[in-house]
Each structure stands twice: as C-alpha cells, then as structure tokens.
Enzyme design. Sequence first.
Site, PDB file in Angstrom:
ATOM      1  CB  SER A  69      -1.000   0.005   1.166  1.00  0.00           C
ATOM      2  OG  SER A  69      -0.337   0.180   2.387  1.00  0.00           O
ATOM      3  CG  HIS A 125       9.126   1.467  12.255  1.00  0.00           C
ATOM      4  ND1 HIS A 125       9.279   0.094  12.137  1.00  0.00           N
ATOM      5  CD2 HIS A 125       8.771   1.702  13.545  1.00  0.00           C
ATOM      6  CE1 HIS A 125       9.036  -0.464  13.314  1.00  0.00           C
ATOM      7  NE2 HIS A 125       8.730   0.478  14.178  1.00  0.00           N
TER       8      HIS A 125
HETATM    9  C1  GRF Z   1       3.759  -0.582   6.812  1.00  0.00           C
HETATM   10  O1  GRF Z   1       3.018  -0.496   8.000  1.00  0.00           O
HETATM   11  C2  GRF Z   1       5.138  -0.037   7.001  1.00  0.00           C
HETATM   12  O2  GRF Z   1       5.200   1.002   7.939  1.00  0.00           O
HETATM   13  C3  GRF Z   1       5.893  -1.226   7.518  1.00  0.00           C
HETATM   14  O3  GRF Z   1       5.356  -2.332   6.826  1.00  0.00           O
HETATM   15  C4  GRF Z   1       4.031  -2.024   6.417  1.00  0.00           C
HETATM   16  C5  GRF Z   1       3.989  -2.218   4.944  1.00  0.00           C
HETATM   17  O4  GRF Z   1       2.687  -2.066   4.423  1.00  0.00           O
HETATM   18  N1  GRF Z   1       7.305  -1.082   7.337  1.00  0.00           N
HETATM   19  P1  GRF Z   1       2.477  -1.986   2.869  1.00  0.00           P
HETATM   20  O5  GRF Z   1       3.109  -3.257   2.274  1.00  0.00           O
HETATM   21  O6  GRF Z   1       3.146  -0.745   2.367  1.00  0.00           O
HETATM   22  O7  GRF Z   1       0.994  -1.966   2.662  1.00  0.00           O
END
Ligand code: GRF
Length: 206
Positions: A17, A113
């Site tokens: 996402s 993060h």
């Molecule tokens: C997000 O919450 C990001 O902060 C963390 O992993 C998750 C990835 O989500 N590092 P997506 O794959 O970008 O939907």
Amino acid sequence: MPLNIFKLAVLVSGRGSNLQAIIDSIERKELNVRLSIVISSTKDAPALKRAEKHGIETVFIDPATYPNKKAYDKALIDKLEEIPIDLICLAGYMRILGEEFIQTFSGKIINIHPSLLPAFPGLNAQKQAVEYGVKFSGCTVHFVDEGIDSGPIILQTAVPVYDYDKEGSLSQRILEQEHHLYPKAIKLIVENKLSLNGRTVAHKKS
Ligand code: GRF
C-alpha cells in the site's frame, strides 16, 4: 525521458500500500521521479501486481536460491547498480539488509516504520504500542543504517491511540498517515531539501 531524472527503487515483501501511495504521487505529478524498479523478496507479493498494473518493471529475487544473506544482498546490489538508482525506498520489506548493502548505498536508503521511533522498533510496532498503553503513536520515515529502525529521522506523524484500540484499528489509522508521509519525505530528498548533521536531519531553508 530526461536523462537526469531522479530514479527510485522500491523494495517490498507484501501488500504494497505504501508502494501504491508512491505510484499515485508520481502519477499525480507530485513526485518528479521515475520508479525504475520494484524488487520483491516474496514471489506472490500483492505489491508486484500493483507495480505491474502501472507498467513498472518488477523483479522477484528469491532468497531460497542464494546460499546466504550476503549472497542475496549482493544480487540486490548488482540489480540496483545496473540501473543505477538514486534512492532506495523500503516499503514493507521484511528482510534485514546487511552491512555491505547499507555501505554501498550509504545515505540513499530510506524506510517507513509504523511507530514514533525510537519507540517500538522492529516487528509488530502497532501491537507493541497498544500493549504498552501509549496515548500517541504514529509513523516515521528514516534513513536506514546498520541497526534496526535506528537511522536518522526524516519526518514523523503522530496519531492518537484510543482506549478501544486494538492492533488492527491503530494500524489502519497509522497506515493512512504513512501514505501521506512517505511521498512527502521522498519529495524532500528529490528536491535536495535535507542535510544530515550527525544523526539530525535538517530541513534546508528555501
Ligand atoms: C507498513 O506499516 C510499514 O510502515 C511497515 O510495513 C508495512 C507495509 O505495508 N514497514 P504496505 O506493504 O506498504 O501496505
């Protein structure tokens, strides 16, 4: 395509996402970059489908086909140096990058993060926040160094944590902010608006 366009790579392992938010910002012309490649460490990552849908080059580099982490990282380095890349964005990339990778692309790797670092580094940051009982959490975009979520902080957004929150509801509230924050941080780097002093990232006056 202009020769000097800023080139991004995004490393993913899952849902994608944040990758989508970056793609959308590029397509809305808010980010003047070329997303040159999306590299995944997992074969069926939905992130790969998202990239393909937008005509972006994707590659799955299979950890199972390398004898160790160092060899895997070397394959990543070779792929990225082929292009070459100006900035590497980790977006839900679930492998820890080794020293050689970090040093090769020193100052050119960023991560998002889902907590207000330095609180709750590592896995399940939202669960850690709910269990700890903090009243605010959020998200952080930071440069990647050799530690776990420990590099210099570029931008952060705070979100409230409510009494009724569970990991899922807090994750959703944070994720909405991640999708604004990550493209914003990338834009600052693309436009050369940041300077690094020790571990402090300063925003240059324009
Ligand atoms: C997000 O919450 C990001 O902060 C963390 O992993 C998750 C990835 O989500 N590092 P997506 O794959 O970008 O939907």
